[in-house]
Design a protein around this motif. Structure first.
Motif, short mmCIF file in Angstrom:
data_model
loop_
_atom_site.label_atom_id
_atom_site.label_comp_id
_atom_site.label_asym_id
_atom_site.label_seq_id
_atom_site.Cartn_x
_atom_site.Cartn_y
_atom_site.Cartn_z
N MET A 78 0.68 -1.09 0.09
CA MET A 78 -0.05 -0.12 0.06
C MET A 78 0.87 1.14 0.11
O MET A 78 0.60 2.49 -0.65
CB MET A 78 -1.08 0.17 1.04
N ARG A 81 2.06 1.68 -3.43
CA ARG A 81 1.10 2.23 -4.28
C ARG A 81 0.82 3.62 -4.26
O ARG A 81 0.53 4.41 -5.15
CB ARG A 81 -0.19 1.39 -3.97
N THR A 88 -4.95 4.30 -2.78
CA THR A 88 -5.49 3.09 -1.89
C THR A 88 -6.83 3.70 -1.38
O THR A 88 -6.87 4.74 -1.31
CB THR A 88 -4.73 2.64 -0.82
#
Length: 121
Positions: A78, A81, A88
């Protein structure tokens, strides 16, 4: 060493299944570039979890190998990302925790059951 290689392959397959199912459910297509773009943060996180938990020592164990792989894939995944601009959502984090937990810990539980059920020589 052979068991560590097998565990890496199984963990990577779990992450790739997660990515492919997720992309298919959002009708994003399943091009190799798209899968790679979505998978790399989770695979990099998985690698970080493996390193943090020294998973190569006992790769079929839930702790620390399985938990390290799971939390590394999700938490670091995450972070990667967000840093790469993929973003997210809270629901996505929950789905990733559930799916990757089930699969990354699940195959280890199955492996332990199989190993325990074998007669000792």
């Amino acid at each position: 060493m052979r068991s560590a290689r097998l565990a890496v392959i199984l963990d990577c397959c779990c992450v790739l299944v997660f990515v492919i199912i997720g992309r298919a459910s959002h009708v994003q297509g399943e091009s190799l570039a798209g899968i790679a773009s979505t998978a790399w943060p989770f695979l990099a996180g998985l690698a970080g979890g493996w390193l943090a938990g020294r998973a190569w020592r006992r790769p079929f164990q839930l702790w620390p190998a399985g938990v390290g792989a799971w939390l590394g894939a999700v938490a670091l995944g995450m972070v990667f990302r967000v840093v790469s601009g993929q973003g997210t959502a809270l629901a996505f984090i929950g789905v990733a925790l559930a799916f990757l937990g089930l699969f990354l810990l699940g195959w280890r539980l199955l492996a332990q059951a199989v190993i325990r059920s074998r007669p000792s020589s």
